[in-house]
Design an enzyme around this catalytic site. Structure first.
Site, PDB file in Angstrom:
ATOM      1  N   GLU A 264      -4.911   6.379  -4.468  1.00  0.00           N
ATOM      2  CA  GLU A 264      -4.510   6.082  -3.085  1.00  0.00           C
ATOM      3  C   GLU A 264      -4.685   7.382  -2.319  1.00  0.00           C
ATOM      4  O   GLU A 264      -3.842   8.262  -2.369  1.00  0.00           O
ATOM      5  CB  GLU A 264      -3.060   5.591  -3.097  1.00  0.00           C
ATOM      6  CG  GLU A 264      -2.721   4.716  -1.927  1.00  0.00           C
ATOM      7  CD  GLU A 264      -1.884   5.457  -0.925  1.00  0.00           C
ATOM      8  OE1 GLU A 264      -2.490   5.927   0.062  1.00  0.00           O
ATOM      9  OE2 GLU A 264      -0.676   5.565  -1.119  1.00  0.00           O
ATOM     10  N   LEU A 265      -5.848   7.506  -1.657  1.00  0.00           N
ATOM     11  CA  LEU A 265      -6.247   8.802  -1.104  1.00  0.00           C
ATOM     12  C   LEU A 265      -6.228   8.772   0.427  1.00  0.00           C
ATOM     13  O   LEU A 265      -5.444   8.038   1.018  1.00  0.00           O
ATOM     14  CB  LEU A 265      -7.613   9.184  -1.684  1.00  0.00           C
ATOM     15  CG  LEU A 265      -7.696   9.051  -3.219  1.00  0.00           C
ATOM     16  CD1 LEU A 265      -9.106   9.273  -3.724  1.00  0.00           C
ATOM     17  CD2 LEU A 265      -6.716   9.983  -3.901  1.00  0.00           C
ATOM     18  N   CYS A 298      -0.270   8.673   5.110  1.00  0.00           N
ATOM     19  CA  CYS A 298      -1.669   8.338   4.863  1.00  0.00           C
ATOM     20  C   CYS A 298      -2.078   7.195   5.773  1.00  0.00           C
ATOM     21  O   CYS A 298      -3.259   7.009   6.046  1.00  0.00           O
ATOM     22  CB  CYS A 298      -1.910   8.019   3.394  1.00  0.00           C
ATOM     23  SG  CYS A 298      -0.850   6.748   2.795  1.00  0.00           S
TER      24      CYS A 298
HETATM   25  C1  UN1 Z   1       1.752   7.082   2.306  1.00  0.00           C
HETATM   26  O1  UN1 Z   1       1.719   7.681   3.389  1.00  0.00           O
HETATM   27  O2  UN1 Z   1       1.273   7.626   1.258  1.00  0.00           O
HETATM   28  O3  UN1 Z   1       2.768   1.908   5.187  1.00  0.00           O
HETATM   29  C2  UN1 Z   1       2.416   5.776   2.093  1.00  0.00           C
HETATM   30  C3  UN1 Z   1       3.400   2.969   5.281  1.00  0.00           C
HETATM   31  C4  UN1 Z   1       4.415   3.271   4.217  1.00  0.00           C
HETATM   32  C5  UN1 Z   1       3.776   3.941   3.043  1.00  0.00           C
HETATM   33  C6  UN1 Z   1       2.889   5.103   3.359  1.00  0.00           C
HETATM   34  N1  UN1 Z   1       5.037   2.046   3.798  1.00  0.00           N
HETATM   35  O4  UN1 Z   1       3.235   3.742   6.201  1.00  0.00           O
END
Ligand code: UN1
Length: 511
Positions: A264-265, A298
């Site tokens: 998960e990048l 992310c």
């Molecule tokens: C992340 O930033 O690695 O959807 C995960 C979202 C959160 C998870 C983010 N539930 O923003």
């Protein structure tokens, strides 16, 4: 608007200790030689000891032993441990939330939300513990049954990032444990206290259930510890969250030994804003996704692709909100934007702003550093908004900071193409009241991301869906839906009760 007082080191150290102790962390673990800094004031709040190479090997050996016992525990009984873990998280939500704020710099509401995400995934995993279903298929042969069974996979290594210091581990761990896999966790070296606290709660749930401690372990360290887990033949699945650069080093190492990886990048998430969009809702959706968590998710929105007929009005409204976003101490009431992680995040923002200007961009709001006198070692940056003439090279890169590019488009097909033109493929959204546009965006010809939203920002996904993305985002899926399958191995069984031995495909092999 900026809050002016930033807590001092003594206050933050005391708060971190109290919260960690309440979760069951021994204070000696918080006095190691690698300093841990709080982004709130940029100063140390304690230290940890990194795990040595032999310690990591030993953890893997102990996890393999624990696996032999854990895979025999019926899945619903494994679920009972996660149920207890969820209760403990509920009891200690405020303690863990405090640690998330102190180590990752999140505002209180988002820090508590992160712990809520952990509690939610525990609920999900408890239900899942009675639903690890396999299929039964019809056999082409008489008197035969064809079916598949799902078995525990083995040891899971979780490598997590600073920005979700505990939730991402819990998505992996709640599901992996229910699936029968022990977990070894390497949290970010920036957020070890939060990790130790969450882990102490899970250990307590395991002990209360009479299960081996080694079902859940933590190893502390930076890059080399992660690389050791990735290379270790005793780790069956490596689930890694972080930058695309990290994924490029971990992925091939795991593949080389035929291990499984779940990556998960990076993300470079866009919102397409169409002429029919409800602009009030759109502005709120954009600001939460772009400036929330100080741009360090992310799933943070990094691009707005707005129709030429609405781009000026939308930008004007965004500038207005950006200028008055309450920035400051993330633990103070009313703050919406906290600090960046550290100096290097702040310089990445400076570099990107300079590049953007060279490539024809205009900074229309924010971008400056604030509270420098009150907290010279912390990096409070006002979220930046930059008008770009098009999707230039800098817009193709993920800058892990609150920097939002606004790009115009003329027709909807072009907007979809712009959305898909970057190397990352995590999250995307469209703001529209035109049903055909919404359908097209979510169709096979639409967004190429793993998350495709309508009238909602790119961040803040619920745990019930599978989370992850395509292309340079790495292709992995975690959390809800059928993401559990990555943590199990599938066996296909053909059972012959016919008393004859008919061969498949009509093959004759009489002896
Ligand atoms: C992340 O930033 O690695 O959807 C995960 C979202 C959160 C998870 C983010 N539930 O923003």
């Amino acid at each position: 608007m900026t809050t002016s007082s930033i807590p001092g080191s003594e206050t933050l150290t005391r708060r971190a200790r109290t919260a960690a102790e309440a979760c069951g962390v021994e204070t000696t673990l918080m006095a190691g030689d690698h300093p841990v800094h709080s982004p709130v004031n940029g100063l140390p709040i304690g230290g940890v000891t990194f795990s040595s190479g032999p310690m990591v090997d030993d953890s893997v050996a102990r996890a393999r032993t624990a696996f032999v016992a854990w895979r025999r525990v019926p899945a619903p009984a494994r679920g009972a441990v996660i149920k207890r873990f969820g209760q403990l998280l509920t009891e200690h939500q405020a303690d863990l939330g405090t640690l998330v704020s102190l180590e990752a710099g999140k505002i209180t509401s988002e820090a508590l939300g992160e712990v809520q995400e952990m509690i939610d995934v525990c609920d999900f995993a408890v239900g899942l513990s009675r639903q690890l279903y396999g299929r039964t298929m019809v056999s082409e042969r008489p008197g035969h049954r064809l079916m598949e069974t799902w078995h525990p996979l083995g040891v899971v290594g979780v490598i997590s990032a600073f920005n979700f210091p505990v939730a991402v581990w819990s998505w992996n761990t709640a599901v992996a444990l229910v699936c029968g896999d022990p977990v070894i966790w390497k949290p970010s070296e920036k957020t070890p206290f939060t990790a130790l606290a969450a882990h102490a709660l899970l250990r307590r749930a395991l002990r209360e259930g009479g299960h081996p401690d080694d079902v859940s372990q933590v190893v502390l360290g930076d890059g080399p510890v992660g690389e050791q887990l990735a290379a270790h033949p005793g780790v069956d699945l490596v689930s890694a969250t972080g930058s695309t650069r990290m994924g490029r080093s971990v992925g091939p190492v795991v593949a080389q030994r035929f291990g499984r990886s779940l990556l998960e990048l990076g993300g470079n998430n866009a919102a397409v804003v169409t002429p029919s969009a409800d602009l009030d809702l759109t502005v709120r959706g954009i600001v939460f996704s772009a400036a929330g968590t100080a741009g360090q998710r992310c799933t943070t929105m990094r691009r707005v692709i707005a129709h030429r007929s609405v781009v000026d009005e939308l930008t004007k409204r965004l500038v207005d909100v950006y200028e008055r976003l309450p920035l400051g101490d993330p633990t103070a009431e009313g703050t919406l934007v906290g600090p960046l992680l550290d100096a290097s995040s702040s310089s990445a923002l400076d570099r990107a702003l300079r590049e953007a200007e060279h490539q024809g961009g205009t900074l229309v709001a924010g971008g400056g550093r604030e509270l420098e006198n009150e907290a010279p070692d912390a990096y409070y940056r006002r979220p930046a908004l930059v008008r770009m003439p098009g999707q230039t090279p800098i817009v193709h890169a993920e800058t892990f900071a609150p920097l939002l590019y606004v790009i115009p488009y003329d027709d909807f097909t072009e907007a979809i193409a712009l959305n898909n033109a970057v190397p990352q493929g995590l999250s995307s959204s469209v703001f529209t009241r035109d049903q055909a546009e919404a359908e097209l965006f979510t169709s096979a010809e639409g967004s190429d991301c793993g998350i495709v939203n309508v009238n909602i920002g790119t961040s803040g996904a619920e745990i019930g869906g599978a989370f992850g993305g395509e292309k340079e985002t790495g292709g992995g899926r975690e959390s809800g839906s059928d993401a559990w399958r990555a943590y199990m191995r599938r066996a296909t069984n053909t059972v012959n009760y016919s008393g004859e031995l008919p061969l498949a495909q009509g093959v004759n092999f009489d002896v």
